[in-house]
Write an enzyme that holds these catalytic residues in place. Structure first.
Site, PDB file in Angstrom:
ATOM      1  CB  CYS A   3      -0.916  -0.005   1.214  1.00  0.00           C
ATOM      2  SG  CYS A   3      -1.775   1.565   1.444  1.00  0.00           S
ATOM      3  CB  CYS A   6       0.912   1.341   4.393  1.00  0.00           C
ATOM      4  SG  CYS A   6      -0.707   0.981   5.108  1.00  0.00           S
ATOM      5  CG  ASP A  29      -1.946  15.018  -4.540  1.00  0.00           C
ATOM      6  OD1 ASP A  29      -2.928  14.379  -4.109  1.00  0.00           O
ATOM      7  OD2 ASP A  29      -1.422  14.799  -5.658  1.00  0.00           O
ATOM      8  CG  HIS A  45      -4.383  -0.431   5.029  1.00  0.00           C
ATOM      9  ND1 HIS A  45      -3.879   0.205   3.911  1.00  0.00           N
ATOM     10  CD2 HIS A  45      -5.371  -1.250   4.583  1.00  0.00           C
ATOM     11  CE1 HIS A  45      -4.525  -0.233   2.838  1.00  0.00           C
ATOM     12  NE2 HIS A  45      -5.446  -1.110   3.226  1.00  0.00           N
ATOM     13  N   GLY A  91     -14.015   8.351  -7.586  1.00  0.00           N
ATOM     14  CA  GLY A  91     -12.708   8.755  -8.120  1.00  0.00           C
ATOM     15  C   GLY A  91     -11.535   8.359  -7.237  1.00  0.00           C
ATOM     16  CB  THR A  93      -6.582   6.682  -7.933  1.00  0.00           C
ATOM     17  OG1 THR A  93      -5.946   7.720  -7.175  1.00  0.00           O
ATOM     18  CG2 THR A  93      -7.492   7.303  -8.972  1.00  0.00           C
ATOM     19  CG  HIS A  98      -6.513   9.590   0.329  1.00  0.00           C
ATOM     20  ND1 HIS A  98      -6.666   8.295  -0.123  1.00  0.00           N
ATOM     21  CD2 HIS A  98      -6.760  10.385  -0.736  1.00  0.00           C
ATOM     22  CE1 HIS A  98      -6.975   8.316  -1.412  1.00  0.00           C
ATOM     23  NE2 HIS A  98      -7.053   9.576  -1.808  1.00  0.00           N
TER      24      HIS A  98
HETATM   25  P1  AMP Z   1      -7.583   9.725  -4.915  1.00  0.00           P
HETATM   26  O1  AMP Z   1      -7.710   9.825  -6.402  1.00  0.00           O
HETATM   27  O2  AMP Z   1      -8.631  10.458  -4.143  1.00  0.00           O
HETATM   28  O3  AMP Z   1      -7.431   8.284  -4.460  1.00  0.00           O
HETATM   29  O4  AMP Z   1      -6.242  10.498  -4.544  1.00  0.00           O
HETATM   30  C1  AMP Z   1      -4.989   9.941  -4.635  1.00  0.00           C
HETATM   31  C2  AMP Z   1      -4.021  11.086  -4.651  1.00  0.00           C
HETATM   32  O5  AMP Z   1      -2.756  10.597  -4.276  1.00  0.00           O
HETATM   33  C3  AMP Z   1      -3.849  11.767  -6.008  1.00  0.00           C
HETATM   34  O6  AMP Z   1      -4.181  13.144  -5.880  1.00  0.00           O
HETATM   35  C4  AMP Z   1      -2.372  11.560  -6.331  1.00  0.00           C
HETATM   36  O7  AMP Z   1      -1.802  12.672  -6.974  1.00  0.00           O
HETATM   37  C5  AMP Z   1      -1.770  11.323  -4.959  1.00  0.00           C
HETATM   38  N1  AMP Z   1      -0.562  10.541  -4.921  1.00  0.00           N
HETATM   39  C6  AMP Z   1      -0.346   9.324  -5.472  1.00  0.00           C
HETATM   40  N2  AMP Z   1       0.886   8.881  -5.183  1.00  0.00           N
HETATM   41  C7  AMP Z   1       1.458   9.842  -4.401  1.00  0.00           C
HETATM   42  C8  AMP Z   1       2.739   9.974  -3.773  1.00  0.00           C
HETATM   43  N3  AMP Z   1       3.673   9.030  -3.862  1.00  0.00           N
HETATM   44  N4  AMP Z   1       2.977  11.113  -3.065  1.00  0.00           N
HETATM   45  C9  AMP Z   1       2.039  12.069  -2.954  1.00  0.00           C
HETATM   46  N5  AMP Z   1       0.815  11.987  -3.514  1.00  0.00           N
HETATM   47  C10 AMP Z   1       0.543  10.893  -4.230  1.00  0.00           C
HETATM   48 ZN    ZN Z   2      -2.370   1.465   3.608  1.00  0.00          ZN
END
Ligand code: AMP
Ligand code: ZN
Length: 112
Positions: A3, A6, A29, A45, A91, A93, A98
């Protein structure tokens, strides 16, 4: 567990941390959608908001409290948005719950 959040919480993957305590991590982000775009992540988690249980109520209250605290620290006096994307249609991902804290510009409503 494989994850990404995590791993960020455990410092196995680097991030730009703006706040940390024993329960949560707040970091920038990677692909900011606003001048301020932070992610607020519980260290525990939990896959999505759907997986929150009664024992997590205090944790999620803590997340909201710190969201407002950090928004003030970031100078978002004109307002901001705290967003949770839940599930495919929401949405989401990354499968670790979070909240996005977005601010520093006028945000549109409704979201796409
Ligand atoms: P969501 O689409 O709501 O699940 O948001 C996931 C967010 O995580 C997106 O805005 C990505 O840009 C961000 N994200 C993914 N990987 C990383 C990372 N390694 N460091 C910081 N942000 C990340
Ligand atoms: Zn996690």
């Amino acid at each position: 567990m494989d994850c990404i959040f995590c791993k960020i919480a455990n410092k196995e993957i680097p991030s730009t941390v703006v706040y940390e305590d024993e329960k949560i991590l707040i970091f920038e982000d990677l692909e900011p959608q606003a001048p301020v775009h932070l992610l607020i992540v519980p260290k525990k988690h939990i896959e999505s908001l759907n997986d929150m249980t009664e024992e997590d109520i205090e944790l999620f209250g803590h997340i909201m409290h710190k969201a407002a605290f950090i928004a003030k620290e970031k100078g978002l006096t004109k307002g901001y948005r705290v967003v949770n994307n839940c599930g495919v249609d929401g949405g989401q991902t990354v499968g670790h719950v979070h909240y996005h804290l977005l601010g520093g510009r006028e945000l549109q409503w409704p979201p796409g």
